[in-house]
Every structure is written in C-alpha cells, then in structure tokens.
Design a protein around this motif. Structure first.
Motif, PDB file in Angstrom:
ATOM      1  N   LEU A  53       1.460  -0.993  -0.252  1.00  0.00           N
ATOM      2  CA  LEU A  53       0.028  -0.463  -0.108  1.00  0.00           C
ATOM      3  C   LEU A  53       0.651   1.352   0.202  1.00  0.00           C
ATOM      4  N   ASP A  54       0.563   2.437  -0.748  1.00  0.00           N
ATOM      5  CA  ASP A  54       1.336   3.559  -1.021  1.00  0.00           C
ATOM      6  C   ASP A  54       0.287   4.551  -0.754  1.00  0.00           C
ATOM      7  N   ASP A  55       1.020   5.709  -0.602  1.00  0.00           N
ATOM      8  CA  ASP A  55      -0.280   7.014  -0.628  1.00  0.00           C
ATOM      9  C   ASP A  55      -0.714   6.914  -1.937  1.00  0.00           C
ATOM     10  N   SER A  56      -0.449   6.814  -3.516  1.00  0.00           N
ATOM     11  CA  SER A  56      -1.646   6.896  -4.430  1.00  0.00           C
ATOM     12  C   SER A  56      -2.587   5.768  -4.289  1.00  0.00           C
ATOM     13  N   CYS A  57      -2.571   4.841  -3.425  1.00  0.00           N
ATOM     14  CA  CYS A  57      -3.514   3.814  -3.710  1.00  0.00           C
ATOM     15  C   CYS A  57      -4.458   4.178  -2.308  1.00  0.00           C
ATOM     16  N   LEU A  58      -5.546   3.606  -2.892  1.00  0.00           N
ATOM     17  CA  LEU A  58      -7.589   4.216  -2.258  1.00  0.00           C
ATOM     18  C   LEU A  58      -7.910   3.255  -1.593  1.00  0.00           C
TER      19      LEU A  58
ATOM     20  N   GLY B 261      -7.171   7.190 -12.487  1.00  0.00           N
ATOM     21  CA  GLY B 261      -7.189   6.255 -13.362  1.00  0.00           C
ATOM     22  C   GLY B 261      -6.252   5.682 -13.542  1.00  0.00           C
ATOM     23  N   GLU B 262      -6.025   5.202 -12.972  1.00  0.00           N
ATOM     24  CA  GLU B 262      -4.114   4.738 -13.142  1.00  0.00           C
ATOM     25  C   GLU B 262      -4.827   2.667 -12.374  1.00  0.00           C
ATOM     26  N   GLY B 263      -4.469   2.085 -13.548  1.00  0.00           N
ATOM     27  CA  GLY B 263      -4.680   1.038 -13.905  1.00  0.00           C
ATOM     28  C   GLY B 263      -3.702   0.188 -12.201  1.00  0.00           C
ATOM     29  N   GLY B 264      -4.267  -0.413 -10.902  1.00  0.00           N
ATOM     30  CA  GLY B 264      -4.319  -1.669 -10.539  1.00  0.00           C
ATOM     31  C   GLY B 264      -3.630  -2.668 -10.043  1.00  0.00           C
ATOM     32  N   ARG B 265      -2.977  -3.357  -9.869  1.00  0.00           N
ATOM     33  CA  ARG B 265      -2.844  -5.065 -10.183  1.00  0.00           C
ATOM     34  C   ARG B 265      -3.909  -5.148  -9.561  1.00  0.00           C
TER      35      ARG B 265
ATOM     36  N   GLY C  49     -14.753  14.758  -6.396  1.00  0.00           N
ATOM     37  CA  GLY C  49     -15.211  13.502  -7.626  1.00  0.00           C
ATOM     38  C   GLY C  49     -15.104  12.755  -7.833  1.00  0.00           C
ATOM     39  N   CYS C  50     -14.785  11.681  -9.197  1.00  0.00           N
ATOM     40  CA  CYS C  50     -14.167  10.801  -9.193  1.00  0.00           C
ATOM     41  C   CYS C  50     -13.069  10.320  -9.430  1.00  0.00           C
ATOM     42  N   PHE C  51     -11.988   9.388  -8.630  1.00  0.00           N
ATOM     43  CA  PHE C  51     -11.233   9.116  -9.357  1.00  0.00           C
ATOM     44  C   PHE C  51      -9.990   8.798 -10.433  1.00  0.00           C
ATOM     45  N   ASN C  52     -11.459   7.959 -11.331  1.00  0.00           N
ATOM     46  CA  ASN C  52     -11.213   7.302 -12.298  1.00  0.00           C
ATOM     47  C   ASN C  52     -10.786   8.657 -13.412  1.00  0.00           C
TER      48      ASN C  52
ATOM     49  N   ARG D  32      -6.641   2.892  -7.714  1.00  0.00           N
ATOM     50  CA  ARG D  32      -5.237   4.363  -7.714  1.00  0.00           C
ATOM     51  C   ARG D  32      -6.159   5.675  -8.173  1.00  0.00           C
ATOM     52  N   LYS D  33      -5.734   6.672  -8.096  1.00  0.00           N
ATOM     53  CA  LYS D  33      -6.453   7.709  -8.233  1.00  0.00           C
ATOM     54  C   LYS D  33      -6.395   7.956  -9.805  1.00  0.00           C
TER      55      LYS D  33
END
Length: 390
Positions: A6-11, A42-46, A341-344, A39-40
């Motif tokens: 988990l990192d800062d960019s992971c919601l 729209g970054e694709g998460g693994r 709003g939308c993080f995607n 993630r914020k």
C-alpha cells in the motif's frame, strides 16, 4: 486483509467477483477472491488473489498475482497443504446460537416446530449435528467444503412443501466484505428459486441480514430491495454490542431484510412503536418528520430537520454556513464531501463506483494508456471539466 504494497496513491482495494465458473486459486478456505488496487486518476491497479475469509494475513497468508505463473510442483504442494489444514474456527457464534435456540424451542414444544440448517465455517459443529442440520460452508465465496453432498443437503432444505416457507438469516462477521457476502446470498437465493415452481422464478428468497447500520449504503448498493429495520440487535456474549457497563448504550447492529417492514412486529416492551404513516415499527425516539415524510433516525437517537439542507441530520450536527451543509461542529471546513469527485476520470459529476469508464482502468494496460486517456478526457469535458493525465 493485510495491505500488500500500500502506498499514498492507493485508495484501497476492491473485490472483483468472477463471472461464471472461472477457476481461481485455492487456499485452505476454498476458492480465493480477486482483488484490485484502487488508485487515483484512473491508474490501473494490479490484481491479486487472497483469502476470502481472513482479512489478516497472519490467519491465512495466501497471496498470488493474477498474472503470476505457478509451477506444477508449487501447485501440488499448495493442494497438499490445503488438505492438511482446517478452516479456522468461527469468528462469531451467533448464527449457531440461533440454530440452537430453534432446536431448543422445538424440544420444548412451546411453538410450532421449525427446521434449521446451519451453514458455518467452524467444522467442529459436525460433531453435534448431522448433515441435514449442518454444512461446512464459507459464506465469503459460497464454498461447501464437503462438495456435492452439502450442496444436495441445501437444495433439499430449500425445497418448500406442505406450506413451509424458508428464510435466510445471516449474521456474518462485522468486518466482512459486503460484496462477496451479497454474492453468496444471491447464489443461495438462486438455489432457492430453482427449487420452487416457475411462478416464483423472479422472486428473491426472504433474507434477514444482521449488520451494523452504517453499512447500509454498501448493502443497498448490492441489494436495493432491502430495508433496514430499527430493531437494535444486542449480544449477551459480545464485549461491545451488549447491554451493561461494558457494552454500548445503543447497539449499532440492525436487521436488513426484503420482507415488508409492515409484517415485522417489534416488541413494544423494548421501546418500539408503530408509525401509522410509515406503516412500520420504529424506535421510541425515532419521530416522524413531516418535511421528509419519514422516520429518519438510523442510530436510535432523535434526529432533527435542517431546513437549509432539506433533510434530517444527527442531533450532534450543526449547519455550517461556510460549507453549506450540516456536520460536526469541529469539522474541517475545507473538506466538503464529494469535492474530489471521481478518481477514475476526474469528473465532479459522480463518484468512482458510478463511473461509466471504471472498467477501462482495470482492463487497459500501459500500452493502451494513451487511448484510455483520450476517452477519459472526452468524458470529463462532457462533465464540464477537462483533466489531462500524463
């Protein structure tokens, strides 16, 4: 569930329920669940597989990336380990106690006998109940440890005859993920429908889901037909949700059901009354609001109507002129709900769960990120805001 990397960019993490009967890796608790990092922007998460029943990796340390290739030797070792290990004991014994209460009532003969089938992950109940009364079951992945024999027992139990009616009473761990639970309850309901006549093929099985009231939005997102009752569920063997000096004054645990609230009578001696306008039983302090035309309280306290917000709020909330909304008196004014709003897709018009392009961030790879960015920009432009991503 333990947070892996988990990192800062992971919601956080989202459960991806498999479509169809796609095979998934197995741990000692049955088929695992597929998770995805959220993630914020729209970054694709693994994606990765983890245990369905245990949120702490100390209890089950299974972990596998979705695209990870597992050797035959490792797979054989994993299967041998799954056979050696037993599923952990039940985190809660409340459903089992309800099962025991029904059996005790049948023995006393004080009421009309009822049949009860206990589905629990604690295999030790098999020492006390036969297969027509207990099935070793994981409610987070709808897995029967004894295979077809248990599935057949469930089908036989759900086959109504001679005017009998079946209802599912679920009391899962309060830290359990709502989405997998809803998926399992839906599959039980589908099994029930398959056992009935064709006339009721589109009717859901009666369900009573015991869960905290603050989980209502997540439950209704999966089951819009459910209604939360005012009845406060107390436990005499729970350190927190019980009456007394060590417990809370008011339990946050409620009943969510698709049975009409007008048909459920709550005990007046415990402080419940019937609201003729709402046509349901409510708590003693839950007064009907003429403006909202509903008995609004969720937590058992008497809520108040805010004319500026146009809705009823908790008694401890105050209307903030700076934010233009009701909140706690010491809330930070620079953080209004929904501002991000939308993080995607970066639109302010909706949240990520309602984003029509949220599937793109899951399926797109780095190679196709440019095309995805153009689609997100078009959607944001229609929402009145253009967000460019690198």
């Amino acid at each position: 569930m333990d947070t892996v990397g988990l990192d800062d960019s992971c919601l956080g993490y989202e459960v991806i329920l498999s479509e169809g009967d796609r095979s998934t890796p197995r741990c000692p608790h049955g088929p695992t669940l597929l998770f995805e990092k959220v993630r914020k922007r729209g970054e694709g998460g693994r994606r990765f597989y983890a245990c369905s029943a245990c949120r702490d990796r100390k209890d089950c340390n299974f972990f596998q990336w979705e695209d990870e290739k597992v050797s035959e030797a490792r797979e054989l070792a994993r299967q041998a380990n799954n056979k050696r290990q037993r599923a952990p004991f039940s985190q809660q014994q409340y459903s089992a106690r309800l099962h025991e209460l029904i059996k005790s009532g049948n023995a006393d003969g004080a009421a009309e006998p009822m049949k009860s089938l206990l589905l629990d992950i604690d295999f030790r109940y098999a020492q006390f109940y036969g297969q027509d009364e207990f099935c070793h079951y994981n409610m987070f992945n709808h897995h029967f440890f004894d295979g077809e024999a248990s599935s057949a027992a469930v089908r036989a139990f759900l086959r109504e005859s001679d005017g009998e009616k079946a209802v599912t009473v679920a009391d899962p761990p309060f830290g359990g993920l709502v989405k997998p639970l809803a998926g399992s309850f839906s599959r039980i309901s589908q099994t029930w429908r398959n056992q009935q006549s064709a006339d009721g093929s589109y009717v859901d099985m009666p369900l009573i889901w015991i869960f905290p009231y603050f989980m209502e939005p997540r439950i209704l997102a999966c089951f819009p037909s459910l209604t939360m009752l005012d009845y406060q569920v107390d436990y005499d063997n729970h350190s927190l949700y019980k009456h007394g000096k060590t417990g809370r004054k008011q339990s946050p645990v409620r009943l969510f059901t698709n049975i009409s609230p007008a048909e459920i009578v709550l005990p007046e001696e415990e402080g419940y009354r019937f609201c003729a306008i709402c046509e349901r039983y409510v708590g003693r302090l839950n007064e009907h609001c003429a403006e909202c035309d509903v008995c609004p309280s969720k937590d058992g306290r008497q809520w108040k109507h805010c004319a500026l917000c146009g809705r009823c709020v908790k008694p401890s909330w105050r209307h903030c002129q700076s934010c233009g909304r009701c909140a706690l008196p010491d809330h930070p004014c620079d953080q209004s709900p929904g501002a991000e709003g939308c993080f995607n897709c970066a639109s302010l018009a909706h949240k990520r769960k309602a984003c029509p392009l949220k599937h793109i961030s899951r399926s797109a790879s780095k190679k196709g990120r440019g095309a995805r960015t153009r689609q997100l920009a078009k959607l944001s432009a229609r929402s009145g805001r253009i967000k460019k991503t690198k």
